[in-house]
Design a protein around this motif. Structure first.
Motif, short mmCIF file in Angstrom:
data_model
loop_
_atom_site.label_atom_id
_atom_site.label_comp_id
_atom_site.label_asym_id
_atom_site.label_seq_id
_atom_site.Cartn_x
_atom_site.Cartn_y
_atom_site.Cartn_z
N GLU A 179 6.26 -6.72 -0.86
CA GLU A 179 7.64 -6.99 -0.42
C GLU A 179 8.01 -6.12 0.79
O GLU A 179 8.74 -6.57 1.67
CB GLU A 179 8.64 -6.80 -1.56
CG GLU A 179 8.74 -5.38 -2.03
CD GLU A 179 9.67 -5.21 -3.22
OE1 GLU A 179 10.84 -4.86 -2.99
OE2 GLU A 179 9.21 -5.45 -4.35
N CYS A 180 7.51 -4.90 0.84
CA CYS A 180 7.79 -4.03 1.99
C CYS A 180 7.08 -4.52 3.24
O CYS A 180 7.66 -4.52 4.33
CB CYS A 180 7.37 -2.60 1.69
SG CYS A 180 8.33 -1.82 0.38
N MET A 196 4.12 3.71 -0.50
CA MET A 196 2.83 3.66 0.13
C MET A 196 1.97 4.74 -0.50
O MET A 196 2.39 5.86 -0.69
CB MET A 196 2.96 3.87 1.63
CG MET A 196 1.66 3.75 2.36
SD MET A 196 1.84 3.71 4.16
CE MET A 196 2.34 5.37 4.49
N GLN A 231 8.89 -7.56 4.71
CA GLN A 231 10.16 -7.25 5.38
C GLN A 231 9.96 -7.09 6.88
O GLN A 231 10.87 -7.38 7.66
CB GLN A 231 10.77 -5.97 4.80
CG GLN A 231 11.38 -6.15 3.45
CD GLN A 231 11.94 -4.84 2.91
OE1 GLN A 231 11.90 -3.80 3.55
NE2 GLN A 231 12.45 -4.90 1.69
N SER A 244 0.73 -5.37 -4.64
CA SER A 244 0.45 -4.39 -3.60
C SER A 244 -0.84 -4.79 -2.90
O SER A 244 -1.63 -5.57 -3.43
CB SER A 244 0.34 -2.98 -4.15
OG SER A 244 -0.77 -2.88 -5.02
N VAL A 276 0.14 -0.77 0.11
CA VAL A 276 1.49 -1.09 0.55
C VAL A 276 2.06 -2.17 -0.36
O VAL A 276 1.37 -3.14 -0.68
CB VAL A 276 1.48 -1.62 2.01
CG1 VAL A 276 2.87 -2.01 2.45
CG2 VAL A 276 0.89 -0.59 2.94
N LYS A 277 3.30 -2.00 -0.80
CA LYS A 277 3.94 -3.05 -1.60
C LYS A 277 4.12 -4.29 -0.74
O LYS A 277 4.56 -4.21 0.40
CB LYS A 277 5.29 -2.58 -2.13
CG LYS A 277 5.19 -1.58 -3.24
CD LYS A 277 6.55 -1.38 -3.87
CE LYS A 277 6.42 -0.52 -5.08
NZ LYS A 277 6.25 -1.29 -6.28
#
Length: 92
Positions: free
Chosen positions: A14-15, A1, A18, A87, A11-12
């Motif tokens: 993929e994160c 982040m 999740q 992102s 923020v990515k």
């Protein structure tokens, strides 16, 4: 982040996704759909087990207005930072 400003972070993707993998009601795996429209990013989570669903938008709805002439969404606060692949800029 990555902190971009006092109220924005990068923020990515993929994160972020999740956070939507498990159902908040029954902890089952969920289906996730995403949509990107310019600076806006939308996530929809649906549980196939208990049918719980939720929607998430990258910008608070009070910062999105509709142009009555063409019913298009317009962001009130526009940022001109360079886009980063995979992102998102999240306005908090």
């Amino acid at each position: 982040m990555l902190l971009v400003s006092a109220d924005e972070v990068v923020v990515k993707l993929e994160c972020l996704l999740q956070l939507f993998q498990k159902c908040l009601a029954c902890c089952s795996e969920c289906s996730i759909s995403t949509e990107r429209d310019g600076w806006f990013f939308y996530v929809t989570q649906k549980c196939q087990q208990c049918h719980y669903s939720r929607n998430w938008v990258s910008h608070p709805t009070d910062q999105i207005i509709r142009d009555p002439a063409d019913n298009q969404e317009v962001r009130l606060h526009c940022s001109h930072a360079h886009a980063r692949p995979a992102s998102l800029r999240i306005h908090i």
